[in-house]
Design a protein around this motif. Structure first.
Motif, short mmCIF file in Angstrom:
data_model
loop_
_atom_site.label_atom_id
_atom_site.label_comp_id
_atom_site.label_asym_id
_atom_site.label_seq_id
_atom_site.Cartn_x
_atom_site.Cartn_y
_atom_site.Cartn_z
N LEU A 195 -32.38 -33.90 4.57
CA LEU A 195 -31.18 -33.09 4.66
C LEU A 195 -29.98 -34.02 4.48
CD1 LEU A 195 -30.62 -30.06 5.10
CD2 LEU A 195 -30.15 -30.59 7.50
N TYR A 196 -29.84 -34.53 3.23
CA TYR A 196 -28.83 -35.54 2.93
C TYR A 196 -27.42 -35.03 3.21
CZ TYR A 196 -32.75 -37.61 0.40
OH TYR A 196 -33.98 -38.13 0.06
N VAL A 197 -27.24 -33.73 3.06
CA VAL A 197 -25.92 -33.15 3.21
C VAL A 197 -25.37 -33.34 4.62
CG1 VAL A 197 -26.79 -30.86 3.82
CG2 VAL A 197 -24.56 -31.08 2.74
N LYS A 198 -26.26 -33.45 5.61
CA LYS A 198 -25.80 -33.66 6.98
C LYS A 198 -25.09 -35.00 7.13
CE LYS A 198 -27.36 -34.37 11.73
NZ LYS A 198 -28.51 -34.42 12.67
N GLN A 199 -25.62 -36.01 6.47
CA GLN A 199 -25.10 -37.37 6.60
C GLN A 199 -23.71 -37.52 5.99
OE1 GLN A 199 -27.55 -40.30 4.75
NE2 GLN A 199 -26.47 -42.05 5.64
N CYS A 200 -23.43 -36.74 4.96
CA CYS A 200 -22.16 -36.93 4.26
C CYS A 200 -21.51 -35.58 3.94
CB CYS A 200 -22.40 -37.73 2.97
SG CYS A 200 -20.92 -38.52 2.31
N PHE A 201 -21.42 -34.73 4.96
CA PHE A 201 -20.81 -33.42 4.75
C PHE A 201 -19.31 -33.51 4.99
CE2 PHE A 201 -20.01 -28.86 5.92
CZ PHE A 201 -20.30 -28.34 4.67
N THR A 202 -18.62 -34.06 4.03
CA THR A 202 -17.17 -34.17 4.12
C THR A 202 -16.52 -32.95 3.49
OG1 THR A 202 -16.94 -35.26 1.97
CG2 THR A 202 -17.36 -36.68 3.90
N PHE A 203 -15.25 -32.72 3.83
CA PHE A 203 -14.55 -31.60 3.23
C PHE A 203 -14.47 -31.77 1.72
CE2 PHE A 203 -10.84 -29.41 1.56
CZ PHE A 203 -11.01 -28.13 2.09
N ASP A 204 -14.20 -33.00 1.26
CA ASP A 204 -14.09 -33.24 -0.18
C ASP A 204 -15.40 -32.94 -0.89
OD1 ASP A 204 -11.48 -33.88 0.04
OD2 ASP A 204 -11.70 -36.00 -0.42
N ASN A 205 -16.54 -33.30 -0.28
CA ASN A 205 -17.83 -33.02 -0.90
C ASN A 205 -18.10 -31.52 -0.94
OD1 ASN A 205 -18.62 -35.58 -1.63
ND2 ASN A 205 -19.76 -35.98 0.24
N TYR A 206 -17.74 -30.81 0.14
CA TYR A 206 -17.97 -29.37 0.14
C TYR A 206 -17.06 -28.69 -0.88
CZ TYR A 206 -18.74 -24.61 1.77
OH TYR A 206 -19.06 -23.28 1.82
N ARG A 207 -15.82 -29.13 -0.93
CA ARG A 207 -14.89 -28.58 -1.92
C ARG A 207 -15.42 -28.78 -3.33
NH1 ARG A 207 -8.85 -31.04 -2.24
NH2 ARG A 207 -10.06 -32.94 -2.52
#
Length: 530
Positions: free
Chosen positions: A270-282
């Motif tokens: 679940l790589y997204v947990k480690q680097c779930f920044t606003f910029d990445n989600y945007r």
């Protein structure tokens, strides 16, 4: 199987929000774009690098900001307050979060360097790309160029499902367990697809890495606009749409940040947990918003969403849909919109969307848009003594007493729904009682939608006077003049946001001016028939 505009027995791949990134075009005068055409060429995050971590104190601060953000974004607007007045607070919280998370940003990579690997990945998986190549076009950004003469309706590409990122593949990914548990993901396939894309982006071993590596790293949709940029939309109803979208994405981010942090560390993929920044989600949301297509689900029982590699690099022009889904081959088939000569850019039709929709969802404006329209919000006041009678008549027309309508580009700016609403809106008690109390025939209801039907001249004169007055008032809300916007829309020495905003407002002003002129002619026609 040729080009279709509606789903066929074989199914259809229908571009939803378009698949491009913004461009100057918008495609501006030109057509639409697929990647961020004009901005710096930043490419994608280099997922091979080690992901840094926030300190304990930084994580605590982000968590506190997330709580505040979720509270502000979730509270219903109070009655009587100005629309979107909480945007500065939301934006301030988001910027604080982005600032803390900036240490998590990974080095960008040049997209163009990934094109050879991407094309090889396509070829190795059965996609024939011999008829085209990826090229950068002035005012469009990257697009597809014909390598030989192509004929209208000729099949250009066939992309198998296995190469697409879809909601179905998300359910088979490490996100599957989360999707089964979370009700939001179950009812919002676009969000599911965005998280799936982001998780694959952060996975250096992802099957889709060659595709993800050539996606734009930045977009020109308003999620990337500064507070100052949004002021460029003053006067336009699109400003409200843009800020509402920002609010929704901020709320989604806060919600999923909390949800992901609750997941056990044992979920190593679940790589997204480690680097779930606003910029990445945007980035993920913008990638999906600009490129998603509707395709049949694997079992064929319903439609689902997917990203179609390579076809999503085709820029927009007026026309008809030219994609179908071949369920026998389990692949999207893409056909030529028209004849293209060798060396020409291959263009496609994204759908009958307004320039406001293109700007908010795709990050471009298309000056030659045949389907442009302007949102017009209208409502029957509850203080109107005839509110109940008017609402009852509107319900028979399947119209709500408060709703959004559109003024259209072209010879007929008023559609049937708007015409019927305005007629009811302007009715006095005598007309309501004499003609529309009790049972109303289907023919009488349909006549209300036909502006040329013989109804009541006095009432219709009120309709056109109201519409003319409303259009004049809306026109006055735009700062500056039409001539100033027209000049700014063609300048190449200003930021792309300024040029797009000017192009949008030029189109909207012209729709309002056309409506004013149209209403004036309709009033004159009514007087001459008396």
């Amino acid at each position: 199987m040729g080009r279709k505009t509606k789903k066929t027995a074989k199914g259809q791949a229908t571009p939803t929000h378009s698949d491009k990134a913004p461009l100057t075009q918008s495609d501006k005068a030109p057509p639409t774009q697929t990647e961020p055409a004009q901005g710096p060429e930043q490419g994608n995050v280099n997922t091979s690098a080690a992901v840094p971590e926030l300190s304990k104190s930084a994580r605590k601060e982000v968590a506190e900001l997330i709580t505040s953000l979720l509270e502000v974004c979730s509270k219903p607007p109070e009655s009587g307050t100005k629309e979107l007045e909480d945007y500065p607070e939301i934006n301030g919280l988001v910027e604080k979060i982005r600032n803390i998370q900036s240490v998590l940003a990974l080095p960008p990579r040049n997209r163009e360097e990934g094109f050879p690997t991407f094309l090889k990945w396509l070829n190795d998986n059965g996609v024939d790309t011999s008829a085209l190549e990826i090229t950068q076009f002035p005012q469009y950004g990257y697009g597809l160029k014909a390598t030989r003469d192509l004929k209208e309706s000729e099949k250009l590409l066939q992309i198998p499902r296995k190469l697409m990122l879809t909601v179905d593949s998300a359910k088979q990914s490490p996100l599957g367990a989360l999707i089964k548990e979370d009700k939001i993901l179950q009812v919002m396939p676009n969000v599911t697809l965005a998280l799936h894309l982001l998780n694959e982006k952060l996975n250096p071993q992802s099957f889709w890495k060659p595709y993800i590596d050539i996606l734009p790293n930045n977009y020109l949709n308003p999620l990337y606009w500064s507070s100052e940029d949004l002021q460029l939309l003053n006067g336009s109803p699109v400003k409200g749409d843009a800020i509402n979208q920002y609010r929704n994405i901020a709320r989604q981010y806060a919600y999923f940040y909390r949800l992901l942090q609750k997941q056990p560390d044992s979920m190593t993929q679940l790589y997204v947990k480690q680097c779930f920044t606003f910029d990445n989600y945007r980035w993920a949301v913008s990638s999906v918003m600009t490129r998603q297509n509707q395709i049949p689900a694997r079992d064929g029982s319903r439609a689902t969403l997917g990203l179609i590699p390579l076809w999503d690099m085709c820029n927009h022009c007026n026309g008809i849909y030219t994609s179908d889904y071949n369920t026998e081959q389990d692949a999207c088939e893409c056909f030529c919109l028209k004849d293209f000569e060798a060396g020409q850019q291959i263009l496609m039709f994204y759908g009958p969307r307004s320039n406001g929709e293109f700007l908010v969802h795709n990050g471009f404006v298309y000056p030659d848009n045949e389907h442009d329209r302007l949102c017009l919000k209208l409502g029957i006041s509850k203080s109107d003594p005839l509110y109940t009678q008017k609402s009852d008549l509107l319900s028979k027309l399947s119209l709500a007493p408060q709703r959004a309508f559109y003024l259209h580009l072209g010879r007929f700016p008023v559609d049937g729904d708007l015409m019927a609403f305005l007629r009811v809106f302007c009715m006095d008690e005598g007309v309501l009682t004499d003609k529309f109390s009790g049972e109303v025939s289907t023919g009488e209801l349909e006549a209300l939608k036909d502006e040329d039907s013989e109804t009541n001249n006095q009432n219709d004169e009120k309709v056109w006077t109201f519409l003319q007055t409303r259009a004049n008032l809306l026109l006055k809300t735009y700062p500056g003049s039409l001539e100033e916007d027209e000049a700014l829309a063609t300048r190449q020495d200003v930021p792309e946001t300024q040029r797009m905003a000017a192009q949008l407002k030029v189109g909207e002003r012209k729709i309002l001016l056309n409506t004013i002129d149209y209403a004036d002619k309709k009033k004159a026609s009514l007087k001459s028939s008396e």
